[in-house]
Write a protein that holds these residues in place. Sequence first.
Motif, PDB file in Angstrom:
ATOM      1  N   ASP A   1      -3.242   1.586  10.591  1.00 51.97           N
ATOM      2  CA  ASP A   1      -2.715   1.655  11.956  1.00 51.97           C
ATOM      3  C   ASP A   1      -1.277   1.141  12.007  1.00 51.97           C
ATOM      4  O   ASP A   1      -0.432   1.676  12.745  1.00 51.97           O
ATOM      5  CB  ASP A   1      -3.602   0.839  12.910  1.00 51.97           C
ATOM      6  N   GLN A   2      -0.985   0.099  11.233  1.00 52.40           N
ATOM      7  CA  GLN A   2       0.376  -0.438  11.193  1.00 52.40           C
ATOM      8  C   GLN A   2       1.343   0.572  10.585  1.00 52.40           C
ATOM      9  O   GLN A   2       2.469   0.747  11.081  1.00 52.40           O
ATOM     10  CB  GLN A   2       0.393  -1.746  10.395  1.00 52.40           C
ATOM     11  N   ASP A   3       0.899   1.253   9.526  1.00 56.69           N
ATOM     12  CA  ASP A   3       1.745   2.284   8.907  1.00 56.69           C
ATOM     13  C   ASP A   3       2.036   3.406   9.901  1.00 56.69           C
ATOM     14  O   ASP A   3       3.178   3.878  10.009  1.00 56.69           O
ATOM     15  CB  ASP A   3       1.062   2.865   7.669  1.00 56.69           C
ATOM     16  N   LEU A   4       1.008   3.833  10.612  1.00 51.36           N
ATOM     17  CA  LEU A   4       1.176   4.922  11.586  1.00 51.36           C
ATOM     18  C   LEU A   4       2.102   4.501  12.722  1.00 51.36           C
ATOM     19  O   LEU A   4       2.845   5.325  13.256  1.00 51.36           O
ATOM     20  CB  LEU A   4      -0.184   5.345  12.143  1.00 51.36           C
TER      21      LEU A   4
ATOM     22  N   LEU B   1       5.526   4.922  11.320  1.00 53.69           N
ATOM     23  CA  LEU B   1       5.845   6.344  11.220  1.00 53.69           C
ATOM     24  C   LEU B   1       6.100   6.951  12.598  1.00 53.69           C
ATOM     25  O   LEU B   1       7.011   7.779  12.762  1.00 53.69           O
ATOM     26  CB  LEU B   1       4.698   7.088  10.525  1.00 53.69           C
ATOM     27  N   ARG B   2       5.299   6.546  13.585  1.00 50.22           N
ATOM     28  CA  ARG B   2       5.494   7.070  14.942  1.00 50.22           C
ATOM     29  C   ARG B   2       6.857   6.625  15.490  1.00 50.22           C
ATOM     30  O   ARG B   2       7.550   7.395  16.152  1.00 50.22           O
ATOM     31  CB  ARG B   2       4.355   6.586  15.845  1.00 50.22           C
ATOM     32  N   GLU B   3       7.221   5.383  15.196  1.00 46.44           N
ATOM     33  CA  GLU B   3       8.533   4.897  15.637  1.00 46.44           C
ATOM     34  C   GLU B   3       9.660   5.677  14.965  1.00 46.44           C
ATOM     35  O   GLU B   3      10.648   6.046  15.615  1.00 46.44           O
ATOM     36  CB  GLU B   3       8.652   3.401  15.316  1.00 46.44           C
ATOM     37  N   SER B   4       9.499   5.953  13.660  1.00 48.47           N
ATOM     38  CA  SER B   4      10.510   6.747  12.958  1.00 48.47           C
ATOM     39  C   SER B   4      10.588   8.159  13.529  1.00 48.47           C
ATOM     40  O   SER B   4      11.681   8.715  13.698  1.00 48.47           O
ATOM     41  CB  SER B   4      10.201   6.807  11.457  1.00 48.47           C
TER      42      SER B   4
ATOM     43  N   VAL C   1       2.184  11.490  11.190  1.00 51.60           N
ATOM     44  CA  VAL C   1       1.570  10.720  12.264  1.00 51.60           C
ATOM     45  C   VAL C   1       0.276  11.385  12.727  1.00 51.60           C
ATOM     46  O   VAL C   1      -0.745  10.716  12.952  1.00 51.60           O
ATOM     47  CB  VAL C   1       2.552  10.581  13.448  1.00 51.60           C
ATOM     48  N   ARG C   2       0.305  12.713  12.832  1.00 53.24           N
ATOM     49  CA  ARG C   2      -0.845  13.456  13.361  1.00 53.24           C
ATOM     50  C   ARG C   2      -2.017  13.474  12.377  1.00 53.24           C
ATOM     51  O   ARG C   2      -3.172  13.306  12.769  1.00 53.24           O
ATOM     52  CB  ARG C   2      -0.405  14.889  13.687  1.00 53.24           C
ATOM     53  N   ASP C   3      -1.709  13.680  11.101  1.00 57.31           N
ATOM     54  CA  ASP C   3      -2.782  13.844  10.112  1.00 57.31           C
ATOM     55  C   ASP C   3      -3.061  12.581   9.302  1.00 57.31           C
ATOM     56  O   ASP C   3      -4.059  12.521   8.587  1.00 57.31           O
ATOM     57  CB  ASP C   3      -2.424  14.972   9.142  1.00 57.31           C
ATOM     58  N   GLY C   4      -2.157  11.601   9.386  1.00 62.07           N
ATOM     59  CA  GLY C   4      -2.274  10.432   8.514  1.00 62.07           C
ATOM     60  C   GLY C   4      -3.516   9.607   8.756  1.00 62.07           C
ATOM     61  O   GLY C   4      -4.112   9.070   7.811  1.00 62.07           O
TER      62      GLY C   4
ATOM     63  N   SER D   1       0.846  -1.187   0.000  1.00 62.74           N
ATOM     64  CA  SER D   1       0.000   0.000   0.000  1.00 62.74           C
ATOM     65  C   SER D   1       0.889   1.248   0.000  1.00 62.74           C
ATOM     66  O   SER D   1       2.058   1.203   0.402  1.00 62.74           O
ATOM     67  CB  SER D   1      -0.906   0.013   1.232  1.00 62.74           C
ATOM     68  N   THR D   2       0.322   2.355  -0.453  1.00 62.43           N
ATOM     69  CA  THR D   2       1.101   3.598  -0.501  1.00 62.43           C
ATOM     70  C   THR D   2       1.599   3.989   0.886  1.00 62.43           C
ATOM     71  O   THR D   2       2.756   4.370   1.068  1.00 62.43           O
ATOM     72  CB  THR D   2       0.250   4.736  -1.088  1.00 62.43           C
ATOM     73  N   GLY D   3       0.730   3.874   1.890  1.00 56.08           N
ATOM     74  CA  GLY D   3       1.119   4.226   3.250  1.00 56.08           C
ATOM     75  C   GLY D   3       2.260   3.375   3.761  1.00 56.08           C
ATOM     76  O   GLY D   3       3.185   3.870   4.426  1.00 56.08           O
ATOM     77  N   ALA D   4       2.233   2.063   3.458  1.00 54.98           N
ATOM     78  CA  ALA D   4       3.289   1.166   3.918  1.00 54.98           C
ATOM     79  C   ALA D   4       4.616   1.489   3.237  1.00 54.98           C
ATOM     80  O   ALA D   4       5.680   1.426   3.867  1.00 54.98           O
ATOM     81  CB  ALA D   4       2.890  -0.284   3.643  1.00 54.98           C
ATOM     82  N   LEU D   5       4.557   1.834   1.957  1.00 59.34           N
ATOM     83  CA  LEU D   5       5.796   2.181   1.241  1.00 59.34           C
ATOM     84  C   LEU D   5       6.403   3.466   1.789  1.00 59.34           C
ATOM     85  O   LEU D   5       7.625   3.558   1.976  1.00 59.34           O
ATOM     86  CB  LEU D   5       5.509   2.320  -0.254  1.00 59.34           C
ATOM     87  N   VAL D   6       5.552   4.460   2.061  1.00 55.87           N
ATOM     88  CA  VAL D   6       6.064   5.717   2.642  1.00 55.87           C
ATOM     89  C   VAL D   6       6.668   5.451   4.011  1.00 55.87           C
ATOM     90  O   VAL D   6       7.757   5.947   4.341  1.00 55.87           O
ATOM     91  CB  VAL D   6       4.930   6.759   2.739  1.00 55.87           C
ATOM     92  N   ALA D   7       5.984   4.652   4.830  1.00 60.20           N
ATOM     93  CA  ALA D   7       6.510   4.330   6.154  1.00 60.20           C
ATOM     94  C   ALA D   7       7.818   3.557   6.057  1.00 60.20           C
ATOM     95  O   ALA D   7       8.750   3.777   6.849  1.00 60.20           O
ATOM     96  CB  ALA D   7       5.473   3.524   6.940  1.00 60.20           C
ATOM     97  N   GLY D   8       7.905   2.662   5.066  1.00 59.24           N
ATOM     98  CA  GLY D   8       9.143   1.911   4.868  1.00 59.24           C
ATOM     99  C   GLY D   8      10.299   2.811   4.454  1.00 59.24           C
ATOM    100  O   GLY D   8      11.427   2.648   4.931  1.00 59.24           O
ATOM    101  N   LEU D   9      10.021   3.771   3.577  1.00 61.37           N
ATOM    102  CA  LEU D   9      11.070   4.714   3.154  1.00 61.37           C
ATOM    103  C   LEU D   9      11.544   5.566   4.334  1.00 61.37           C
ATOM    104  O   LEU D   9      12.753   5.780   4.516  1.00 61.37           O
ATOM    105  CB  LEU D   9      10.529   5.609   2.033  1.00 61.37           C
TER     106      LEU D   9
END
Length: 333
Positions: A227-230, A233-236, A216-219, A145-153
Motif C-alpha cells: 500500500d505504501q508503494d502504491l 506511485l500514485r503520487e508520482s 497503480v491500477r494493476d499493482g 522490496s522490489t515494489g519500494a525500489l520501483v516506486a523510489g525510481l
Amino acid sequence: METAVEPGNNEPLLFGFGFDEAGLHTPLTWDEVLEGGHAKYKRVWLHLDRQSAQAQGWLYRKSGLDRLTVQALLQEETRPRAARHGHGYLINLRGPNLNEGADVEDLVTLRMWAGEDLLITLRARPVRSATDVRKLVEDGEIDTSTGALVAGLADRLTDRMEIVLDDFDDEADRYEDELLDPKARIDRSVLPEFRRRVLQVRRHITPQREALNTLVRDGAQSGLFSDQDLLFLRESADRITRLTELVENIRERSSVLYEEAIQSSTEETNQRLFVLAILSAVFLPISFVTGLFGVNLGGIPGAGNPIAFITLVIALALSVAGTLALLRWQRWI
C-alpha cells in the motif's frame, strides 16, 4: 543532491545489491553474479549497462528471464510503458538527460524487469535517478522490496523532470517578457528551437503518465507493491499528470510566441515598405519633371530665362507640398 558515480561504460554491472530477510543490503560484484552467488539472497537488484555485450549475454543465458522479456529490455527504441508479464512487470521510464554536454530534453531511458525476488534495471546512458536510489539503499533510507525500489525510481525520475519543465516554463516567461518589451529584440530563431525541445519532452511524458497509472491500477493485484508503494506511485502519477498539463501549456505558449514574433516582424517590414512607398509617391512628380527638363533637346521652356531655375524649384516644392497634403487628406500618413 549528491549522487554516487557509476563505473565506466565497459563495466556490465554498474552496481548491484543482495538483500537478506531483514532487508539489509550487500554489494554484489560481476563475478558473483556470473557464478550465481546472488541466488543466496532473498531479493536482488542489478543495475546493468544495456550496451555491454557481457550483460546482454548474461541476460539471455543466465538471468532466468524468457527470450521475449530480454528482447524487450534490450530493444533500441522504446516508449514509456508498464506491462504485466508472467509474475513480474516490464517497465520503461524516461528521465531528463543531465549528463555533461547533453541536452536535457534528449531523455534517457531506464528499463526494468521487476519480479518478486529480482529487480533488473538497464540503461545505455547514465541515469542519475538510479544512483539517487542507490544512495538511499546504502544509507538505509528506503525499503528494499522490489515494489519500494520501483516506486523510489519513479519518484526520483519525476523529481528531476519537474525541475526541467519548470525551467522550460521560466524560459517561456522570459520570451514573453522580451516580446512585450518594445526595447528588447528577440532572436526569432530561438523560438522554433525552444518549441522543438518542448515537443521532444512531450512525446514521452504522456505515455509515462499512462505507464505509472498502469502500475497503480494493476499493482495491488500483483502483490508486488505494498500500500505504501502504491501511494508513492500514485503520487508520482499525479505529478506526471500535472507535468503533462504543464508541457501542453508550454507547447501552446511557444506556438503563440512564435506567431507573435512573426507578426511583429511582418509589421516592421510592412512599416518600412510603407515609408518607402510614401517617399516614392512624394518624389515621383519631381523625378518626372526633372527628367523631362533634363533632356538635351532644343525648345526647353525657360532655357534663356534667368529666373527659370528658381521658378522650377518653387514649382517642385509646391508639388511636394501638394502631394503630402493629398496623402494626409486621404489619411495615408
